[in-house]
Design an enzyme around this catalytic site. Structure first.
Site, mmCIF file in Angstrom:
data_model
loop_
_atom_site.group_PDB
_atom_site.id
_atom_site.type_symbol
_atom_site.label_atom_id
_atom_site.label_comp_id
_atom_site.label_asym_id
_atom_site.label_seq_id
_atom_site.Cartn_x
_atom_site.Cartn_y
_atom_site.Cartn_z
ATOM 1 N N ASN A 9 -2.483 -0.883 -6.804
ATOM 2 C CA ASN A 9 -2.737 -2.191 -7.418
ATOM 3 C C ASN A 9 -4.211 -2.515 -7.189
ATOM 4 O O ASN A 9 -4.609 -2.862 -6.086
ATOM 5 C CB ASN A 9 -1.828 -3.238 -6.740
ATOM 6 C CG ASN A 9 -2.154 -4.653 -7.177
ATOM 7 O OD1 ASN A 9 -2.901 -4.875 -8.124
ATOM 8 N ND2 ASN A 9 -1.591 -5.619 -6.464
ATOM 9 N N TRP A 10 -4.986 -2.376 -8.268
ATOM 10 C CA TRP A 10 -6.444 -2.556 -8.126
ATOM 11 C C TRP A 10 -6.843 -4.034 -8.050
ATOM 12 O O TRP A 10 -7.995 -4.338 -7.787
ATOM 13 C CB TRP A 10 -7.174 -1.905 -9.302
ATOM 14 C CG TRP A 10 -7.134 -0.417 -9.326
ATOM 15 C CD1 TRP A 10 -6.328 0.423 -8.603
ATOM 16 C CD2 TRP A 10 -7.960 0.438 -10.129
ATOM 17 N NE1 TRP A 10 -6.596 1.737 -8.918
ATOM 18 C CE2 TRP A 10 -7.593 1.765 -9.856
ATOM 19 C CE3 TRP A 10 -8.969 0.208 -11.074
ATOM 20 C CZ2 TRP A 10 -8.205 2.856 -10.469
ATOM 21 C CZ3 TRP A 10 -9.583 1.286 -11.697
ATOM 22 C CH2 TRP A 10 -9.195 2.595 -11.391
ATOM 23 N N LYS A 11 -5.896 -4.920 -8.332
ATOM 24 C CA LYS A 11 -6.181 -6.368 -8.327
ATOM 25 C C LYS A 11 -7.400 -6.663 -9.220
ATOM 26 O O LYS A 11 -7.584 -5.992 -10.218
ATOM 27 C CB LYS A 11 -6.363 -6.860 -6.887
ATOM 28 C CG LYS A 11 -5.181 -6.445 -6.006
ATOM 29 C CD LYS A 11 -5.109 -7.173 -4.703
ATOM 30 C CE LYS A 11 -3.875 -6.671 -3.931
ATOM 31 N NZ LYS A 11 -3.618 -7.410 -2.713
ATOM 32 N N HIS A 94 4.010 -10.476 -8.209
ATOM 33 C CA HIS A 94 3.206 -10.230 -7.004
ATOM 34 C C HIS A 94 2.985 -11.558 -6.273
ATOM 35 O O HIS A 94 2.840 -12.600 -6.908
ATOM 36 C CB HIS A 94 1.864 -9.598 -7.385
ATOM 37 C CG HIS A 94 1.105 -9.115 -6.189
ATOM 38 N ND1 HIS A 94 0.367 -9.962 -5.400
ATOM 39 C CD2 HIS A 94 1.000 -7.877 -5.632
ATOM 40 C CE1 HIS A 94 -0.162 -9.257 -4.404
ATOM 41 N NE2 HIS A 94 0.208 -7.994 -4.529
ATOM 42 N N GLU A 96 0.480 -12.824 -4.961
ATOM 43 C CA GLU A 96 -0.744 -13.557 -5.367
ATOM 44 C C GLU A 96 -0.495 -14.326 -6.667
ATOM 45 O O GLU A 96 -1.056 -15.398 -6.876
ATOM 46 C CB GLU A 96 -1.918 -12.569 -5.488
ATOM 47 C CG GLU A 96 -2.384 -12.113 -4.110
ATOM 48 C CD GLU A 96 -2.996 -10.730 -4.048
ATOM 49 O OE1 GLU A 96 -3.351 -10.162 -5.101
ATOM 50 O OE2 GLU A 96 -3.106 -10.191 -2.924
ATOM 51 N N GLU A 166 7.036 -6.635 -0.140
ATOM 52 C CA GLU A 166 5.697 -6.892 0.387
ATOM 53 C C GLU A 166 5.693 -8.190 1.184
ATOM 54 O O GLU A 166 5.549 -9.278 0.617
ATOM 55 C CB GLU A 166 4.698 -7.022 -0.769
ATOM 56 C CG GLU A 166 4.606 -5.803 -1.644
ATOM 57 C CD GLU A 166 3.269 -5.740 -2.370
ATOM 58 O OE1 GLU A 166 2.566 -4.731 -2.184
ATOM 59 O OE2 GLU A 166 2.917 -6.696 -3.079
ATOM 60 N N GLY A 172 -3.279 -7.389 2.586
ATOM 61 C CA GLY A 172 -4.722 -7.570 2.718
ATOM 62 C C GLY A 172 -5.157 -8.057 4.090
ATOM 63 O O GLY A 172 -6.312 -8.426 4.287
ATOM 64 N N SER A 213 -1.006 -3.634 3.482
ATOM 65 C CA SER A 213 -1.888 -2.918 4.419
ATOM 66 C C SER A 213 -1.475 -1.467 4.650
ATOM 67 O O SER A 213 -1.602 -0.946 5.766
ATOM 68 C CB SER A 213 -1.997 -3.672 5.754
ATOM 69 O OG SER A 213 -2.560 -4.961 5.552
ATOM 70 N N GLY A 234 -2.711 -1.795 -2.195
ATOM 71 C CA GLY A 234 -3.776 -2.641 -2.728
ATOM 72 C C GLY A 234 -5.142 -2.084 -2.360
ATOM 73 O O GLY A 234 -5.629 -1.127 -2.962
ATOM 74 N N GLY A 235 -5.761 -2.658 -1.351
ATOM 75 C CA GLY A 235 -7.127 -2.299 -0.946
ATOM 76 C C GLY A 235 -7.379 -0.798 -0.862
ATOM 77 O O GLY A 235 -8.391 -0.299 -1.373
HETATM 78 P P1 PGA Z 1 -2.917 -4.372 0.426
HETATM 79 O O1 PGA Z 1 -2.209 -5.053 -0.854
HETATM 80 O O2 PGA Z 1 -2.529 -2.932 0.417
HETATM 81 O O3 PGA Z 1 -4.393 -4.584 0.204
HETATM 82 O O4 PGA Z 1 -2.408 -5.089 1.632
HETATM 83 C C1 PGA Z 1 -0.924 -4.699 -1.240
HETATM 84 C C2 PGA Z 1 -0.545 -5.453 -2.491
HETATM 85 O O5 PGA Z 1 -1.000 -6.589 -2.664
HETATM 86 O O6 PGA Z 1 0.197 -4.937 -3.339
#
Ligand code: PGA
Length: 252
Positions: A9-11, A94, A96, A166, A172, A213, A234-235
């Protein structure tokens, strides 16, 4: 047997030029990993360019969100058919989106139904916030999100839908859940909720990912758990030196 599944997930990162560069770094390493379903979920504006670069590879493409209506006066929104033209997958619900953009179990449900109608594989995110976790409400919250997110959906095949557990406090933050902690939420809450909705076969066949994470360093801890079928990353998905080893760790 459930095929391991890894999605990046590149956000809200990467312009088209930056996305092309990152994909060129990722493709050789990801292509070489067999037995894992691999998916990149970059921003909407890069989907066309990335889909061209992924053509002929064994790497899939997903969007990070979409609207549920087929078309109409919804300024700034993206319709399911627009996503389906370029992608086979879409991340929905998600945390967010739920936290910053007011998505609810009811809107997530409309999106999940629209995705299934358009033959998109939704990656449906569920997970408790830090407050809910500390108040001991994890089971109640996750159960509700699964039951309402998948409400009023007819019979489905287990491999046409993916769930991502999640915990919001792990996203994050660098504070990942433990492998066994995440596994018990999946085994004791998510699969039983799916079983109530769609029956045992589907509950056993559906891939359930962990997200929050995930890094090369802790990936094995999650993938060695019996009920964790991969990760939503994500990251670390923006770093080839992390994302490729994570994908390799998922290969059984
Ligand atoms: P993260 O994000 O790996 O940066 O914690 C995961 C996600 O939001 O899907």
């Amino acid at each position: 047997m459930r095929k391991p599944f890894i999605a990046g997930n590149w956000k809200m990162f990467k312009t088209v030029a930056e996305a092309r560069h990152l994909v060129s770094e990722l493709v050789p390493g990801l292509q070489a990993v067999n037995g894992v379903e691999k998916v990149l979920c970059p921003p909407f504006t890069t989907l066309l360019a990335v889909s061209a670069l992924l053509e002929g590879t064994n790497i899939g493409l997903g969007a990070q969100n979409m609207h549920w209506e087929s078309s109409g006066a919804f300024t700034g929104e993206i319709a399911p058919a627009m996503v389906a033209e370029l992608c086979h997958y879409v991340i929905l619900g998600h945390s967010e989106r739920r936290t910053y953009f007011g998505e609810t179990d009811a809107t997530v449900n409309k999106k999940v139904r629209a995705a299934i109608t358009h033959n998109l594989i939704p990656i449906v995110c569920v997970g408790e916030t830090l407050n809910e976790y500390e108040a001991g409400r994890t089971e109640e919250v996750v159960y509700r999100q699964v039951k309402l997110g998948f409400a009023e959906i007819g019979p489905i095949d287990g491999d046409t839908v993916v769930v991502a557990y999640e915990p919001v406090w792990a996203i994050g933050t660098g504070k990942a859940a433990t492998g066994s902690g995440a596994n018990s939420v999946i085994a004791d809450v998510i699969r039983p909720a799916i079983k109530e909705l769609f029956g045992e076969q589907v509950a056993l066949a559906m891939r359930v990912l962990y997200g929050g994470s995930v890094k090369a360093e802790n990936a094995k801890e999650f993938f060695s758990q019996p009920d964790i079928d991969g990760a939503l990353v994500g990251g670390a998905s923006l770093k080839p030196g992390e994302f490729i080893p994570i994908t390799q760790a998922a290969a059984k």
